[in-house]
Write an enzyme that holds these catalytic residues in place. Structure first.
Site, PDB file in Angstrom:
ATOM      1  N   SER A   1     -16.118   9.196  13.025  1.00  0.00           N
ATOM      2  CA  SER A   1     -16.157   7.679  13.297  1.00  0.00           C
ATOM      3  C   SER A   1     -17.155   7.614  14.451  1.00  0.00           C
ATOM      4  O   SER A   1     -18.304   8.081  14.103  1.00  0.00           O
ATOM      5  CB  SER A   1     -14.902   7.198  13.943  1.00  0.00           C
ATOM      6  OG  SER A   1     -14.713   5.839  13.851  1.00  0.00           O
TER       7      SER A   1
ATOM      8  N   HIS B   1     -16.490   6.064   9.264  1.00  0.00           N
ATOM      9  CA  HIS B   1     -16.216   4.886   9.493  1.00  0.00           C
ATOM     10  C   HIS B   1     -17.508   3.905   9.785  1.00  0.00           C
ATOM     11  O   HIS B   1     -18.513   4.244  10.592  1.00  0.00           O
ATOM     12  CB  HIS B   1     -15.373   4.643  10.642  1.00  0.00           C
ATOM     13  CG  HIS B   1     -13.955   5.267  10.549  1.00  0.00           C
ATOM     14  ND1 HIS B   1     -13.226   5.647  11.562  1.00  0.00           N
ATOM     15  CD2 HIS B   1     -13.204   5.504   9.535  1.00  0.00           C
ATOM     16  CE1 HIS B   1     -11.938   5.971  11.215  1.00  0.00           C
ATOM     17  NE2 HIS B   1     -12.080   6.230   9.792  1.00  0.00           N
TER      18      HIS B   1
ATOM     19  N   ASP C   1      -7.725   8.229  13.058  1.00  0.00           N
ATOM     20  CA  ASP C   1      -7.625   8.596  11.500  1.00  0.00           C
ATOM     21  C   ASP C   1      -8.141   9.967  11.207  1.00  0.00           C
ATOM     22  O   ASP C   1      -8.855  10.756  11.829  1.00  0.00           O
ATOM     23  CB  ASP C   1      -8.727   7.806  10.909  1.00  0.00           C
ATOM     24  CG  ASP C   1      -8.823   7.470   9.415  1.00  0.00           C
ATOM     25  OD1 ASP C   1      -7.545   7.861   8.844  1.00  0.00           O
ATOM     26  OD2 ASP C   1      -9.746   7.243   8.701  1.00  0.00           O
TER      27      ASP C   1
END
Lengths: 195, 330
Positions: free
Chosen positions: A12, A39, A132
């Site tokens: 991310s 992401h 996540d």
């Protein structure tokens, strides 16, 4: 020794730098595919895979719906779609609701990859500022796959690696250079096992 | 430990097969050719909410409890989308496709798999702003009745309006987005005038037939949920439903190019997956009589022809270069 069939990577915040660095250390003849969820901000139309191409020998492309997954290739999830893997080792995309406030979500990729590859899967969590991927990595580990996390002390953002480490008993906690070495070693093992 | 998990996965695949077969036989909804990975996620999600330990337990409930089945059906079928999702697609519609529709007397558009209607209202707004709405009929269809009901009502969560307004502006909106809805408590109620020419109806892409003579079919982010075979069937349906020169609009990550119907379409806006149905005659293999007098062509003959063609092409190119060098202005 075990034959690994695929690598999934979740990353991310801080991902562009980390991925560029990691991919530049890998050769173009890996014996498995690398599938990445990074992401991205909502509605980015640019192909993120283009940003990674410079400096890497690998074939890097955005994953297409129902595309067959090939060894030696690097696939990036398109922005605003979840990326999933089917049992026949092809991709599927979905616009289902966000998971962990993300689409693409790392957990969605990791969990479906774990169904498709079982114990023959390597899951890697890199830098990021959320949690996540930790459920997905746990599933990979529970099914006998290999769980790898970037050393939080070397990650630009440490919360995603830390969340993954606390969610499951990971096999390796390493800086990027050593993750690259590990990938190369496991890829070579595959080739030895085949011959 | 690994062996247990692989057996568990095999068992689950079997249960999944039985569940989908049961739903089809009992209720007629056919999910058997859906992409399994997404379906699996949705089924697991329902299992955990409703507290089932295995898919088999859920099969029993789905067969005997119709109310539960309705909830489950919504889980499997509703996709939540945004208004003006992929704003650049709507820019292309406005700038490149609508000018070609202007000449038509009447415009028929089919929004297939409209779910809760966000895209249908986006389209209505666009048609209105381009002065085409009054001569348009929009057929908005979905197989899920509760989704269709929501689409018909046109009431959305007010919290989403900020995002929709931003999408609308990026999509080249020329009015104020707030003119298109009335805010009431936590809802945004879409303006009645946008619904006037929309016909909402139940239609299942998997099991139902064609819609005749459409000028445009919009079906975005539905086909990604289908496997290749089912995608082909749906492309057949669209090809039969479109008039010659009609437009097919797919999601950004969908393509007609990997289907059997690729040669029926030309690219119009490539990046946005907008295609135009062409009028090329197709060779229909079923019409060739096996007794007809067709000489078998040898590989040698084909190779020889290919060589002749390629030599001719090279000579032509040389000639063109020669002409160019004599007369560089042309």
């Amino acid at each position: 020794m075990k034959k690994y069939e695929a690598v999934v990577i979740g990353v991310s915040a801080g991902g562009l730098v980390a991925l560029k660095s990691l991919l530049s250390m890998l050769p173009n003849n890996l014996s498995f595919p690398i599938i990445i969820v990074q992401h991205l901000y909502y509605n980015i139309k640019d192909d993120f895979s283009d940003l990674l191409k410079g400096g890497s020998l690998l074939k890097i492309k955005q994953a297409d719906d129902k595309e067959k997954i090939n060894s030696g290739c690097v696939y990036i999830a398109p922005s605003n779609y979840h990326l999933l893997i089917e049992d026949d080792k092809t991709f599927s995309l979905s616009i289902d609701e966000m998971v962990n406030f993300a689409r693409p979500s790392i957990d969605v990729l990791f969990e479906s990859a774990s169904d498709a590859y079982g114990a023959c899967l390597i899951g890697i969590i890199l830098t990021g500022a959320n949690n996540d991927g930790s459920m997905g990595l746990k599933k990979i580990k529970d099914r006998g796959g290999l769980a790898v996390v970037q050393d939080p002390n070397t990650a630009e953002y440490s919360s995603m690696p830390l969340a993954a480490i606390s969610a499951t008993e990971v096999d390796h906690i390493l800086p990027l250079e050593d993750i690259a070495r590990l990938i190369i070693r496991l890829s070579c093992n595959n080739t030895k096992l085949q011959s | 430990m690994n062996k247990d998990y692989s057996e568990e996965h095999e068992n689950e695949k079997l249960e999944m097969y039985l569940l989908l077969e049961a739903i089809y036989r009992k209720y007629g909804y056919d999910f058997r050719n859906y992409s399994r990975a997404s379906l699996n996620r949705r089924i697991k999600h329902r299992m955990s909410i409703s507290g089932f330990g295995t898919i088999s337990e859920m099969i029993h409930k789905a067969i005997y409890d119709r109310t539960f089945f309705e909830t489950f059906l919504a889980d499997l079928s509703i996709t939540v989308t945004d208004m003006f999702r992929d704003p650049t697609f709507f820019i292309s519609l406005r700038k490149e496709i609508f000018p070609m529709l202007k000449e038509l007397h009447h415009i028929k558009i089919w929004v297939a798999g409209c779910s809760t209607g966000e895209e249908v209202y986006s389209l209505s707004i666009l048609l209105k702003e381009e002065g085409l709405y009054d001569k348009s009929t929009i057929y908005a269809t979905d197989f899920n009745d509760s989704a269709l009901k929501k689409a018909k009502e046109g009431i959305y969560n007010i919290n989403l309006i900020k995002k929709y307004t931003s999408n609308y502006q990026i999509a080249g909106g020329i009015e104020s987005f707030s003119d298109y809805f009335i805010a009431k408590y936590d809802s945004a109620i879409m303006d009645q005038s946008l619904k006037k020419n929309i016909i909402f109806s139940s239609h299942n892409l998997v099991t139902d037939g064609m819609f005749g003579e459409m000028d445009m079919v919009i079906c975005r982010n539905v086909l990604i949920y289908f496997n290749r075979d089912l995608q082909n069937n749906v492309f057949k349906l669209f090809t039969e439903s479109l008039c010659e020169g009609g437009f097919l609009c797919l999601g950004t990550k969908e393509t007609v190019r990997l289907s059997k119907y690729s040669h029926d379409y030309d690219d119009i806006v490539k990046g946005e997956k907008i295609y135009k149905k062409n009028s090329k005659p197709r060779l229909d293999i079923t019409h060739i009589n096996s007794n007809s007098n067709i000489e078998p062509v040898s590989t040698g003959f084909i190779n020889k022809s290919a060589t002749i063609i390629s030599e001719a092409k090279t000579k032509l190119e040389e000639l063109q270069r020669l002409i160019q060098s004599i007369n560089p202005g042309n």
